[in-house]
Scaffold this motif. Structure first.
Motif, mmCIF file in Angstrom:
data_model
loop_
_atom_site.group_PDB
_atom_site.id
_atom_site.type_symbol
_atom_site.label_atom_id
_atom_site.label_comp_id
_atom_site.label_asym_id
_atom_site.label_seq_id
_atom_site.Cartn_x
_atom_site.Cartn_y
_atom_site.Cartn_z
ATOM 1 N N GLY A 395 19.836 178.260 51.542
ATOM 2 C CA GLY A 395 20.076 179.715 51.193
ATOM 3 C C GLY A 395 18.842 180.646 51.457
ATOM 4 O O GLY A 395 18.918 181.789 51.439
ATOM 5 N N LEU A 396 17.608 179.870 51.490
ATOM 6 C CA LEU A 396 16.488 180.460 51.734
ATOM 7 C C LEU A 396 16.389 180.957 53.334
ATOM 8 O O LEU A 396 15.648 181.709 53.377
ATOM 9 C CB LEU A 396 15.260 179.809 51.335
ATOM 10 N N MET A 397 17.055 180.094 54.094
ATOM 11 C CA MET A 397 17.041 180.448 55.448
ATOM 12 C C MET A 397 17.775 181.525 56.105
ATOM 13 O O MET A 397 17.728 182.107 57.037
ATOM 14 C CB MET A 397 17.309 178.986 55.930
ATOM 15 N N LEU A 398 18.712 181.985 55.197
ATOM 16 C CA LEU A 398 19.759 183.051 55.525
ATOM 17 C C LEU A 398 18.945 184.388 55.552
ATOM 18 O O LEU A 398 18.371 184.762 54.464
ATOM 19 C CB LEU A 398 21.003 182.976 54.601
ATOM 20 N N SER A 399 19.303 185.016 56.703
ATOM 21 C CA SER A 399 18.288 186.485 56.654
ATOM 22 C C SER A 399 19.354 187.432 55.920
ATOM 23 O O SER A 399 20.623 187.284 55.946
ATOM 24 C CB SER A 399 18.177 186.853 58.043
#
Length: 518
Positions: A395-399
């Motif tokens: 989830g942290l990787m989604l921009s």
């Protein structure tokens, strides 16, 4: 049809409001205002002989007739929990003493006198329960004891429901039930000697508790299928309502725009009773405000017909072209039985060409929603996420632009569903719960038979916005002409004692956990 057009307009406005986190209307719609009453259902001989076999509705009728007490029913379930918990591991916490005290009060005519008076229930362990640990099966909440009930739990108690305990679940509601480090706990009630058999999604414990006759009924949550899938896997009837029908106040979140609360029950009538109690506006959850009134769900789940049963309202059931691609024999027989019911018309529907893209590729956008409320713990101690850490990191990787693109895809999908697929039918048979999860549309799951290994098989029926009553009408009349939902799994035997040791259970890897929660 005018009501349906209005429902669609409200649903579209509500979906936009939920995405923006705003209140749709300061004037809430009404909950179902009449006092719910369970009809005088026929009580099976098996339920007369064994209180744990009684459906919720049957137990209510037996108590009404003076043939059963709340104490007797609660004791029957607690005896089974004590005997079989080591095998099933359906509960994270058992509140036996408090349950018995509540049952004795109910038998003295004290406490709430609602429709669930004296009925023992299981509650998934991500619902707040006053004074009872709510761990969400995680290291993060391992010491958390709420000082209030979630709204849904409070309404069940106000209706007379008795809390037997907290149902085991997947860590932070991401996978099947395991320990936070990934060791499998709850099994499928139909295959207790084989922990590798999938028991469904994260509401595994509540499902197993009902299927194994360790509770009358239960409540779970669904973000990607965790009400309907455990129900299909364990021969239950699970009802995921439209987004906003049931308050999520006091439920530990996974996805603000996709979390749903609903019942996992023995049959359509029990699911209707549970949802009737839970549903309605709550000022503490803006998603519940300004919606159409909650209909009479118990009436919807009561089959009609004097010279043969028929569906309450003429209903077109949409059948996708790929519906028979899996479990063909079972599903063909189901369609034959369903299509033979007066008032039911089967119609073939075609998905749009971009269906797989809209329901697959963009489904990952929800991962950033689960990350957002847990950023503090991700920064402070990622190890607290245990085996499910990878899916939270994703989830942290989604921009931001990916999330916006996904919202545009969602808007396109809702048009494809409401103006396309559902424009051809009243309800839709599905091969996956995901599309209606993304949109927040209602779904019901119910059993249609067993596969060659004796594992239950079911179907998922999706509905129009706020038309949970239509789904119940179809499921109830199908169950009135079949008996799959009455089948009970065999109790564990001595040969399954090896399962008592947690070391005999498989353990999910971080990669498997991430794949299971995808």
């Amino acid at each position: 049809m005018a009501d349906r057009a209005l429902n669609r307009r409200v649903f579209l406005a509500s979906s936009a409001a939920v995405a923006g986190g705003v209140v749709l209307s300061a004037t809430p719609a009404r909950a179902y205002t009449a006092t719910p009453r369970v009809p005088d259902v026929d009580v099976r001989q098996a339920a007369r002989n064994d209180p744990s076999e009684a459906t919720l509705a049957e137990a209510v009728v037996l108590m009404r007739r003076g043939k059963l007490t709340a104490t007797e029913l609660t004791e029957a379930y607690l005896e089974r929990i004590e005997r079989y918990h080591a095998v099933y591991q359906a509960y994270a916490e058992v509140t036996g003493e408090a349950a018995l005290a509540a049952a004795r009060k109910a038998d003295r005519g004290q406490g709430p006198r609602g429709v669930l008076h004296g009925i023992p229930l299981c509650v998934k362990d991500n619902y707040f329960t006053d004074g009872v640990p709510t761990r969400c099966n995680s290291f993060i909440f391992e010491d958390f004891v709420p000082d209030e009930d979630a709204t849904a739990v409070a309404r069940l108690r106000q209706a007379g429901g008795i809390l037997l305990g907290k149902g085991q679940m997947g860590p932070l509601a991401t996978t099947r039930a395991t320990t936070p480090n990934g060791t499998v706990t709850t099994v499928n009630a139909w295959t207790p000697d084989d922990p590798s058999i999938d028991p469904g999604g994260s509401s595994t414990g509540p499902a197993c508790a009902v299927a194994a006759r360790l509770a009358s009924s239960s409540i779970g949550t669904q973000t990607g299928g965790s009400i309907v899938l455990p129900s299909n896997q364990q021969n239950l009837t699970g009802l995921k309502p439209t987004m906003g029908r049931v308050s999520l106040h006091g439920v530990i979140p996974l996805s603000f725009t996709r979390d749903h609360a609903g019942p996992l029950a023995r049959d359509a009538m029990d699911a209707a009773i549970m949802l009737q109690v839970m549903a309605g506006p709550d000022a503490r959850d803006p998603r519940t405000l300004g919606l159409p009134d909650v209909p009479d769900l118990i009436r919807a789940a009561t089959p009609v017909g004097t010279k043969g049963l028929r569906v309450r309202r003429a209903t077109k059931v949409g059948v996708p072209a790929d519906f028979l691609s899996g479990r063909r024999e079972l599903r063909s027989a189901f369609l034959d039985q369903l299509g033979a019911i007066p008032g039911v018309t089967l119609v073939e529907v075609k998905y749009p060409d971009d269906w797989a893209l809209l329901t697959g590729t963009f489904n990952a956008a929800r991962l950033c929603e689960r990350t957002e409320p847990f950023r503090h713990w991700l920064r402070a101690d990622p190890a607290k996420f245990g085996v499910s850490l990878l899916s939270w990191l994703q989830g942290l990787m989604l921009s931001g632009d990916e999330w916006i693109t996904a919202q545009r895809a969602k808007n396109h999908l809702v048009r494809e569903v409401l103006d396309g697929v559902l424009n051809q039918c009243d309800v839709l048979l599905q091969t996956s719960p995901v599309p209606f999860d993304i949109l927040g549309l209602p779904e019901i799951a119910f059993p249609i038979g067993f596969d060659g290994d004796g594992v239950p098989a079911g179907v998922i029926l999706g509905g129009q916005p706020y038309e949970e009553d239509r789904l119940l009408e179809v499921a109830a009349v199908y169950q009135a002409v079949t008996d799959w939902h009455t089948r009970r799994p065999a109790d564990p035997t001595g040969s399954q004692a090896r399962l008592k040791a947690s070391t005999t259970r498989p353990r999910l890897s971080a990669e498997e956990a991430a794949a299971a929660s995808a």
